[in-house]
Design an enzyme around this catalytic site. Sequence first.
Site, PDB file in Angstrom:
ATOM      1  N   CYS A  88       0.796  -1.261  -0.042  1.00  0.00           N
ATOM      2  CA  CYS A  88       0.037   0.218   0.124  1.00  0.00           C
ATOM      3  C   CYS A  88       0.809   1.359  -0.091  1.00  0.00           C
ATOM      4  O   CYS A  88       1.981   1.225   0.560  1.00  0.00           O
ATOM      5  CB  CYS A  88      -0.938   0.184   1.246  1.00  0.00           C
ATOM      6  SG  CYS A  88      -1.819   1.443   1.317  1.00  0.00           S
ATOM      7  N   GLU A 131      -8.774  -1.153  -2.216  1.00  0.00           N
ATOM      8  CA  GLU A 131      -9.247   0.388  -2.281  1.00  0.00           C
ATOM      9  C   GLU A 131     -10.414   0.305  -1.883  1.00  0.00           C
ATOM     10  O   GLU A 131     -10.502   1.532  -1.075  1.00  0.00           O
ATOM     11  CB  GLU A 131      -9.339   0.730  -3.777  1.00  0.00           C
ATOM     12  CG  GLU A 131      -7.895   0.630  -4.670  1.00  0.00           C
ATOM     13  CD  GLU A 131      -6.601   1.216  -3.817  1.00  0.00           C
ATOM     14  OE1 GLU A 131      -6.903   2.100  -2.839  1.00  0.00           O
ATOM     15  OE2 GLU A 131      -5.540   0.628  -3.895  1.00  0.00           O
ATOM     16  N   HIS A 134     -10.251   0.829   1.701  1.00  0.00           N
ATOM     17  CA  HIS A 134      -9.683   1.840   2.284  1.00  0.00           C
ATOM     18  C   HIS A 134     -10.841   2.934   2.638  1.00  0.00           C
ATOM     19  O   HIS A 134     -10.746   3.689   3.383  1.00  0.00           O
ATOM     20  CB  HIS A 134      -8.871   2.676   1.373  1.00  0.00           C
ATOM     21  CG  HIS A 134      -7.784   2.513   1.275  1.00  0.00           C
ATOM     22  ND1 HIS A 134      -6.680   2.736   2.335  1.00  0.00           N
ATOM     23  CD2 HIS A 134      -6.682   1.966   0.439  1.00  0.00           C
ATOM     24  CE1 HIS A 134      -5.475   2.373   2.113  1.00  0.00           C
ATOM     25  NE2 HIS A 134      -5.333   1.949   0.686  1.00  0.00           N
TER      26      HIS A 134
HETATM   27 NI    NI Z   1      -3.432   0.761  -0.024  1.00  0.00          NI
END
Ligand code: NI
Length: 147
Positions: A88, A131, A134
């Site tokens: 990441c 994603e 996130h």
């Molecule tokens: Ni990430």
Amino acid sequence: MAIRNIVKNGDPVLRKVCRSVLNFDEKLATLLDDMIETMNYAEGVGLAAPQVGILRRVCVIDVGNGPIELVNPAIIAEEGEQIGSEGCLSVPGQSGTVKRPMKVTVKAQDRNGKTFEITGEELLARAFCHEIDHLNGILYLDKVIRG
Ligand code: NI
């Protein structure tokens, strides 16, 4: 377009649940353009809005076939599993082994608010999961099965 600063692990912004995008305006277009430029500059395969300090449900992905823009994305189907290494941009210099579905279908909106569906396998499926996590304040670090 501009390269934005990428927030690093430890910053509380990465742990917040992002709000849906309601306005498909110039500000959203600029955010998406900047996120793509920032992702490319950092040589990442994906970037989510909280990683540039914006708590909105927006992410960009590019696994080598050009950028994909996802606004208000949701996983609507998943199939199989894959176990592989993941990193990441907010956790520089590290990686870990994470189990993800092998095939994922996402429903999202584009920068104009038009709804679409997209299916990805392997790395793209992994990127969709990473994603979208996130946007819910989840980092891959939370899911590592082997360091
Ligand atoms: Ni990430």
